[in-house]
Design a protein around this motif. Structure first.
Motif, mmCIF file in Angstrom:
data_model
loop_
_atom_site.group_PDB
_atom_site.id
_atom_site.type_symbol
_atom_site.label_atom_id
_atom_site.label_comp_id
_atom_site.label_asym_id
_atom_site.label_seq_id
_atom_site.Cartn_x
_atom_site.Cartn_y
_atom_site.Cartn_z
ATOM 1 N N ASP A 191 0.752 -1.124 -0.169
ATOM 2 C CA ASP A 191 -0.219 -0.148 0.050
ATOM 3 C C ASP A 191 0.668 1.391 -0.107
ATOM 4 O OD1 ASP A 191 0.997 -0.034 2.690
ATOM 5 O OD2 ASP A 191 -0.945 -0.062 3.442
ATOM 6 N N ASN A 192 2.179 1.147 -0.067
ATOM 7 C CA ASN A 192 3.058 2.230 -0.412
ATOM 8 C C ASN A 192 3.511 2.871 1.126
ATOM 9 O OD1 ASN A 192 3.490 1.837 -3.236
ATOM 10 N ND2 ASN A 192 1.978 3.437 -3.666
ATOM 11 N N THR A 193 3.047 2.188 2.173
ATOM 12 C CA THR A 193 3.276 2.777 3.522
ATOM 13 C C THR A 193 4.781 2.176 3.628
ATOM 14 O OG1 THR A 193 2.376 0.903 4.466
ATOM 15 C CG2 THR A 193 1.128 2.933 4.121
ATOM 16 N N VAL A 194 5.640 2.914 4.463
ATOM 17 C CA VAL A 194 7.138 2.567 4.851
ATOM 18 C C VAL A 194 7.350 1.987 6.113
ATOM 19 C CG1 VAL A 194 9.666 3.344 4.182
ATOM 20 C CG2 VAL A 194 7.635 3.891 2.741
ATOM 21 N N ILE A 195 8.246 1.380 6.634
ATOM 22 C CA ILE A 195 8.502 0.812 7.809
ATOM 23 C C ILE A 195 9.666 0.451 7.873
ATOM 24 C CG2 ILE A 195 7.769 -1.470 7.426
ATOM 25 C CD1 ILE A 195 6.518 -1.567 10.219
ATOM 26 N N THR A 196 10.448 0.702 8.807
ATOM 27 C CA THR A 196 11.611 0.442 9.394
ATOM 28 C C THR A 196 11.669 -0.281 10.706
ATOM 29 O OG1 THR A 196 14.144 1.271 9.385
ATOM 30 C CG2 THR A 196 12.493 2.652 10.605
ATOM 31 N N PRO A 197 12.586 -1.213 11.140
ATOM 32 C CA PRO A 197 12.672 -1.949 12.329
ATOM 33 C C PRO A 197 12.768 -0.789 13.620
ATOM 34 C CG PRO A 197 14.024 -3.175 10.825
ATOM 35 C CD PRO A 197 13.578 -1.802 10.244
ATOM 36 N N ALA A 198 12.124 -1.171 14.528
ATOM 37 C CA ALA A 198 11.800 -0.474 15.671
ATOM 38 C C ALA A 198 13.036 -0.655 16.896
ATOM 39 C CB ALA A 198 10.557 -0.449 16.276
ATOM 40 N N THR A 199 13.355 -1.888 16.827
ATOM 41 C CA THR A 199 14.099 -2.335 18.138
ATOM 42 C C THR A 199 15.534 -3.036 17.803
ATOM 43 O OG1 THR A 199 12.793 -4.295 18.304
ATOM 44 C CG2 THR A 199 12.395 -2.371 19.673
ATOM 45 N N ASP A 200 16.451 -3.249 18.483
ATOM 46 C CA ASP A 200 17.652 -3.971 18.107
ATOM 47 C C ASP A 200 18.275 -3.376 17.065
ATOM 48 O OD1 ASP A 200 17.202 -5.605 20.592
ATOM 49 O OD2 ASP A 200 15.948 -6.976 19.433
ATOM 50 N N VAL A 201 18.227 -2.078 16.921
ATOM 51 C CA VAL A 201 18.940 -1.532 15.577
ATOM 52 C C VAL A 201 19.806 -0.207 16.389
ATOM 53 C CG1 VAL A 201 17.500 -2.169 14.163
ATOM 54 C CG2 VAL A 201 17.262 -0.020 15.120
ATOM 55 N N LEU A 202 20.933 0.144 15.484
ATOM 56 C CA LEU A 202 21.592 1.115 15.877
ATOM 57 C C LEU A 202 20.778 2.495 15.194
ATOM 58 C CD1 LEU A 202 24.044 2.759 16.594
ATOM 59 C CD2 LEU A 202 24.906 2.729 14.289
ATOM 60 N N ALA A 203 20.593 3.578 15.937
ATOM 61 C CA ALA A 203 19.397 4.550 15.499
ATOM 62 C C ALA A 203 20.434 5.496 14.449
ATOM 63 C CB ALA A 203 19.348 5.368 16.735
ATOM 64 N N GLY A 204 20.411 5.024 13.277
ATOM 65 C CA GLY A 204 21.038 5.635 12.229
ATOM 66 C C GLY A 204 20.724 7.332 11.983
ATOM 67 N N ILE A 205 21.676 8.077 11.623
ATOM 68 C CA ILE A 205 21.238 9.603 11.500
ATOM 69 C C ILE A 205 20.267 9.759 10.044
ATOM 70 C CG2 ILE A 205 21.815 11.863 11.384
ATOM 71 C CD1 ILE A 205 22.422 10.229 13.990
ATOM 72 N N THR A 206 20.762 8.784 8.975
ATOM 73 C CA THR A 206 19.965 8.855 7.958
ATOM 74 C C THR A 206 18.551 8.314 8.072
ATOM 75 O OG1 THR A 206 22.078 8.781 6.573
ATOM 76 C CG2 THR A 206 20.071 8.610 5.379
ATOM 77 N N ARG A 207 18.583 7.129 8.720
ATOM 78 C CA ARG A 207 17.399 6.867 9.225
ATOM 79 C C ARG A 207 16.440 7.771 9.878
ATOM 80 N NH1 ARG A 207 15.624 4.524 14.068
ATOM 81 N NH2 ARG A 207 14.055 2.834 14.220
ATOM 82 N N ARG A 208 16.846 8.538 10.921
ATOM 83 C CA ARG A 208 16.356 9.718 11.638
ATOM 84 C C ARG A 208 16.004 10.535 10.574
ATOM 85 N NH1 ARG A 208 16.527 15.143 11.498
ATOM 86 N NH2 ARG A 208 15.493 15.701 13.431
ATOM 87 N N ASN A 209 16.575 10.995 9.526
ATOM 88 C CA ASN A 209 16.211 12.072 8.844
ATOM 89 C C ASN A 209 15.003 11.563 7.883
ATOM 90 O OD1 ASN A 209 18.113 13.886 9.666
ATOM 91 N ND2 ASN A 209 19.656 13.121 8.251
ATOM 92 N N ILE A 210 15.152 10.319 7.355
ATOM 93 C CA ILE A 210 14.008 9.891 6.681
ATOM 94 C C ILE A 210 12.705 9.679 7.514
ATOM 95 C CG2 ILE A 210 13.035 7.656 5.569
ATOM 96 C CD1 ILE A 210 14.786 9.078 3.875
ATOM 97 N N LEU A 211 12.570 9.448 8.800
ATOM 98 C CA LEU A 211 11.515 9.345 9.580
ATOM 99 C C LEU A 211 11.097 10.808 10.077
ATOM 100 C CD1 LEU A 211 12.836 6.620 12.114
ATOM 101 C CD2 LEU A 211 10.580 6.397 10.613
ATOM 102 N N ALA A 212 11.809 11.750 9.955
ATOM 103 C CA ALA A 212 11.446 13.082 10.379
ATOM 104 C C ALA A 212 11.474 14.192 9.137
ATOM 105 C CB ALA A 212 12.732 13.712 11.175
ATOM 106 N N LEU A 213 11.328 13.559 7.826
ATOM 107 C CA LEU A 213 11.124 14.341 6.843
ATOM 108 C C LEU A 213 9.773 15.212 7.099
ATOM 109 C CD1 LEU A 213 11.745 11.895 3.544
ATOM 110 C CD2 LEU A 213 13.203 13.985 4.247
ATOM 111 N N PRO A 214 9.998 16.516 6.910
ATOM 112 C CA PRO A 214 8.882 17.552 7.279
ATOM 113 C C PRO A 214 7.756 17.352 6.310
ATOM 114 C CG PRO A 214 10.669 18.592 5.973
ATOM 115 C CD PRO A 214 11.055 17.457 6.465
ATOM 116 N N GLU A 215 8.128 16.893 4.977
ATOM 117 C CA GLU A 215 6.855 16.510 4.040
ATOM 118 C C GLU A 215 7.074 15.390 3.183
ATOM 119 O OE1 GLU A 215 6.472 19.918 1.429
ATOM 120 O OE2 GLU A 215 5.954 21.391 3.126
#
Length: 289
Positions: A191-215
């Motif tokens: 359905d075009n929704t995007v998910i990334t693992p929540a636990t047992d991972v390193l909190a990547g900065i690029t991961r953080r930026n994708i999750l926090a995209l303003p739009e």
């Protein structure tokens, strides 16, 4: 800086030519592989998203019971000085904090702080256009929130990865997907929704930026991803400082979607590139005040 100019590093409290930067063999990084590190990108002399990388570096040190010998403002000043010395157009800076010179090869001592800077090569347009193939492996990193220097499993699997014609390995633990050795994982559902693992991972900065995209052009969230979810995915991609957003088109023997990078992945890559441009402009404006 001319192409053949020598590079500099920070070690033992001073900036020195890279070819003169050494640790004693008693250091726990050598004896036991004990230490943490972090790595960030520098463009035209300006570090990108540095505050987030420093936050993670200090957190990793705390998790590993290591004390960073420099207060944050002093560390920032050292980083800026090293960047000026090397004067590279596009580079990556690595901060390494070791367990120190151990008297018995086991007990930690005063940590050693090393900072290096090297030219950076980003993924080619062909890699982005073609995508990569990955395999899976059951493994869970010890202390996942800490960015340690222990990459033994990923390195040991290099031969197997190449033998299977793949580019990287995606870890899972008992069927629950976690991360790559050097990158985070994102899955695009039907359905075009995007998910990334929540636990047992390193909190990547690029991961953080994708999750926090303003739009964000597509909904992005954290959650649980299983091996079954992998093989039913519409698209997938990895994120890291050096790879940005890199499409994954095959996992083990399963081709995802059309076998080519999909529109969701490419749209999020474009959104990240635009965010990087904004960050460069902001850092340049701060530096010229």
């Amino acid at each position: 800086m001319p192409a053949n100019s020598p590079l500099y590093a920070y070690i033992h409290g001073q900036i020195t030519p890279l070819d003169q930067a050494f640790l004693h063999i008693s250091d726990l990084a050598i004896q036991r592989g004990y230490g943490v590190f972090d790595f960030f990108k520098v463009h035209a002399g300006q570090p990108l998203f540095l505050d987030y990388y420093l936050d993670r570096f200090y957190q990793s040190a705390q998790l590993m019971e290591l004390a960073v010998p420099l207060a944050r403002p002093t560390l920032l000043a050292v980083i800026q000085d090293l960047i000026r010395h090397n004067d590279l157009p596009l580079s990556g800076v690595k901060m390494i904090l070791t367990g120190g010179y151990s008297a018995n090869g086991y007990d930690p001592s005063e940590p050693n702080l090393l900072i290096t800077e090297q030219p950076l090569v980003l993924p080619t347009s062909e890699q982005v256009t073609t995508g990569i193939k990955v395999i899976t492996h059951d493994y869970l990193r010890e202390i996942p929130p800490a960015k340690t220097i222990n990459y033994s499993m990923g390195i040991r699997l290099i031969k197997q990865i190449k033998a299977r014609g793949a580019d990287d390995v995606l870890y899972h633990h008992q069927g629950v997907v976690t991360e790559f050795p050097r990158a985070n994982f994102f899955l695009v559902k039907q359905d075009n929704t995007v998910i990334t693992p929540a636990t047992d991972v390193l909190a990547g900065i690029t991961r953080r930026n994708i999750l926090a995209l303003p739009e964000s052009p597509y909904p992005v969230s954290v959650g649980t991803i299983t091996l079954e979810d992998l093989y039913q995915a519409k698209e997938a991609f990895l994120t890291s400082t050096t790879k940005r957003v890199l499409p994954v088109v095959q996992i083990d023997d399963v081709v995802l979607g059309t076998g080519k990078p999909g529109p969701v992945t490419l749209a999020l890559l474009q959104a990240l590139l635009e965010l990087e441009v904004e960050e460069k402009q902001q850092q340049t404006a701060v530096a010229t005040r």
